[in-house]
Design a protein around this motif. Structure first.
Motif, PDB file in Angstrom:
ATOM      1  N   UNK A   1       0.170  -5.680  -3.779  1.00  0.00           N
ATOM      2  CA  UNK A   1      -1.474  -5.606  -3.153  1.00  0.00           C
ATOM      3  C   UNK A   1      -2.450  -5.358  -1.861  1.00  0.00           C
ATOM      4  N   UNK A   2      -1.349  -5.642  -1.487  1.00  0.00           N
ATOM      5  CA  UNK A   2      -2.069  -5.308  -0.036  1.00  0.00           C
ATOM      6  C   UNK A   2      -1.904  -4.086   0.389  1.00  0.00           C
ATOM      7  N   UNK A   3      -0.854  -3.329   0.270  1.00  0.00           N
ATOM      8  CA  UNK A   3      -0.428  -2.419   0.518  1.00  0.00           C
ATOM      9  C   UNK A   3      -1.389  -1.912  -0.021  1.00  0.00           C
ATOM     10  N   UNK A   4      -1.540  -1.682  -1.031  1.00  0.00           N
ATOM     11  CA  UNK A   4      -2.178  -0.891  -2.212  1.00  0.00           C
ATOM     12  C   UNK A   4      -4.130  -0.593  -1.780  1.00  0.00           C
TER      13      UNK A   4
ATOM     14  N   UNK B   1      -3.744   1.060   0.942  1.00  0.00           N
ATOM     15  CA  UNK B   1      -3.959   2.600   1.187  1.00  0.00           C
ATOM     16  C   UNK B   1      -5.163   3.220   0.623  1.00  0.00           C
ATOM     17  N   UNK B   2      -6.052   2.106  -0.158  1.00  0.00           N
ATOM     18  CA  UNK B   2      -7.343   2.542  -0.888  1.00  0.00           C
ATOM     19  C   UNK B   2      -8.037   2.979  -0.010  1.00  0.00           C
ATOM     20  N   UNK B   3      -8.340   1.505   1.250  1.00  0.00           N
ATOM     21  CA  UNK B   3      -9.437   1.662   2.128  1.00  0.00           C
ATOM     22  C   UNK B   3      -8.711   2.856   3.237  1.00  0.00           C
ATOM     23  N   UNK B   4      -7.853   3.445   3.102  1.00  0.00           N
ATOM     24  CA  UNK B   4      -7.775   4.575   4.057  1.00  0.00           C
ATOM     25  C   UNK B   4      -6.990   4.024   5.276  1.00  0.00           C
ATOM     26  N   UNK B   5      -6.702   2.715   5.707  1.00  0.00           N
ATOM     27  CA  UNK B   5      -6.374   1.907   6.597  1.00  0.00           C
ATOM     28  C   UNK B   5      -5.199   2.715   6.676  1.00  0.00           C
TER      29      UNK B   5
END
Ligand code: SAH
Ligand code: SF4
Ligand code: F3S
Length: 451
Positions: free
Chosen positions: A71-74, A77-81
């Protein structure tokens, strides 16, 4: 212990970010990885967006813990981090548990390593950067890691020291023996060397770690097996040590010589964590925990005899397959009888590959939920009673830093493992001071500096 800096190749420089989940053994591994990556020319950053390598030290003990990493990786990714150029290195217990499967589950992961192969991470990063092919490396001899890591860096006033790796107990619900592998104890001299290193850097408290510290049996200088009690006496004699803690103790191996050491050695803190898991002998047997509620109570009595003020905490699992109302009532009875302080309780989570996963008599979700609320209410009530019993007392506390809620206050820890906040100067951080307890909040105590 090998001198890392002279024996390892110089690696490319870059930046790394580390996120850690799970138990204190993961915190220890993450700190040692910080030392290793720094010695290899990497600089730590505290925002994944600025990191070339994002290192994830994960936990697989319950399904929820395992899901957290994906969940953290997703979410990053979603936040462009993080983006396709970020090298994601997934380590820790999920790394060892799922190994190759991780690459199929999450294509953004470049490197998979486990608790035993953390010391090879710099080489894995090199291999990945050269080939751009995923690297999976999760198996190694348990103690190789400790020999290959550089001496630990500055950790503040309290330092963790892993004294043994893995676990061979195979409690039927638990995934740890499959992720950290079979139990192996580090040699006494290596442990003493690491302890002395921390003390020389100003640590006042040492916290020994293992999945079952009471079964420690590392070799001494003469190649003789050393018991956990003997190790405690040796460490307690180190100059500069003010407080000694250890986690975790399995009740079945909590021998009388360890009880005696707790009576003899004032430096051992007033807080002992002894997970009981259940108060029902039938469930304990199904869990393959080799003690009974009665023998646990006897252990607590012995400990309170040598150390009347000792605070005993525990872990509990509710809803283990086949747990009846009667079994659960026995857990509540045990909690009342022992009067635990600050304990942890979990709903049973089925872990793939464990013997309990094959047990058919599952407890319905609603019942598990109902039981955990009941247990947690009781544990909270007992903890609150302890908190109130400290009002007006004088406590020696180790100052760890600033309070998170109020930066004008300091945060310290008492011998009984209670967090105490109080007004005081920054200069006190890292020192042992005396405070008077003047207030009780939800999970912390309020104090006033006396010395
Ligand atoms: N070695 C320690 C425990 C390490 S795991 C010991 O034996 O005491 C930390 C805690 O997680 C355990 O004490 C147990 O309460 C909980 N736990 C482990 N496996 C679990 C599972 N499958 N479901 C729910 N809780 C679990
Ligand atoms: Fe898991 Fe049991 Fe080992 Fe603890 S003692 S880590 S609960 S197998
Ligand atoms: Fe979790 Fe592994 Fe520790 S499964 S509890 S991080 S040993």
């Amino acid at each position: 212990m090998t001198n890392f800096i002279s024996s390892q190749p110089k690696l490319q420089t870059g930046t790394f970010f580390i996120a850690v989940w799970g138990c204190q053994m993961n915190v220890y591994d993450a700190d040692r990885l910080r030392d290793l990556l720094s010695a290899s020319g990497y600089a730590e950053v505290f925002d994944p967006a600025q990191a070339k390598v994002v290192v994830l030290i994960t936990c697989a003990v319950r399904a929820k813990a395992e899901d957290k990493v994906f969940n953290q990786i997703a979410s990053w990714q979603h936040q462009g981090q993080i983006n396709e150029d970020t090298v994601i290195a997934l380590g820790g217990c999920v790394g060892a548990e799922l190994a190759e499967q991780i690459i199929a589950l999450d294509k953004s992961v470049s490197i998979v390593f486990g608790p035993r192969t953390a010391h090879r991470l710099p080489q894995m990063i090199d291999r990945f950067c050269a080939s751009h092919l995923p690297v999976v490396d999760v198996t190694a001899d348990a103690l190789q890691k400790f020999d290959a890591l550089p001496d630990p860096g500055l950790r503040g006033p309290s330092a963790f020291i892993t004294i043994m790796e893995g676990c061979s107990n195979k409690c039927t619900y638990c995934i740890v023996p499959y992720t950290r592998g079979a139990e192996e104890s580090r040699p006494v001299q290596d442990i003493l060397h690491e302890c002395l290193n921390h003390l020389a850097q100003g640590a006042l408290e040492l916290h020994l770690l293992g999945q079952n510290v009471n079964s420690y049996c590392g070799l001494d200088e003469n190649g003789e097996k050393t018991s956990f009690a003997s190790l405690l006496y040796e460490i307690a004699a180190l100059p500069g040590l003010k407080r000694l803690r250890f986690t975790t103790s399995n009740p079945m191996d909590f021998t009388d010589d360890v009880v005696r050491a707790i009576g003899d050695l004032e430096v051992i803190a007033d807080s002992i964590h002894i997970p009981v898991q259940s108060g029902s002998d039938r469930i304990l047997q199904l869990m393959h925990r080799r003690y009974t509620a009665q023998s646990y109570l006897e252990l607590v009595t012995k400990l309170r005899k040598v150390r009347p003020q000792v605070s005993i905490s525990s872990d509990f699992i509710v809803g283990f397959p086949g747990e009846t109302e009667e079994d659960f009532a026995q857990t509540l009875q045990l909690v009342e009888a022992v009067k635990f302080d600050q304990s942890f309780s979990f709903i049973y989570s089925e872990r793939p590959g464990t013997p309990a996963a094959k047990m058919t008599d599952k407890v319905p979700k609603e019942i598990k939920q109902e039981r955990i609320y009941k247990l947690q209410d009781l544990l909270e009530e007992l903890s609150a009673q302890y908190s109130h019993s400290y009002l007006g007392t004088t406590q020696e506390v180790l100052v760890e830093g600033f309070s998170r809620k109020d930066c004008t206050e300091l945060k310290a820890r008492s011998s009984a493992n209670r967090i105490v906040v109080f007004k005081g100067s920054e200069k006190l951080i890292g020192k042992m001071v005396t405070v008077k307890i003047t207030g009780v909040m939800a999970h912390t105590l309020k104090g006033e500096l006396l010395s």
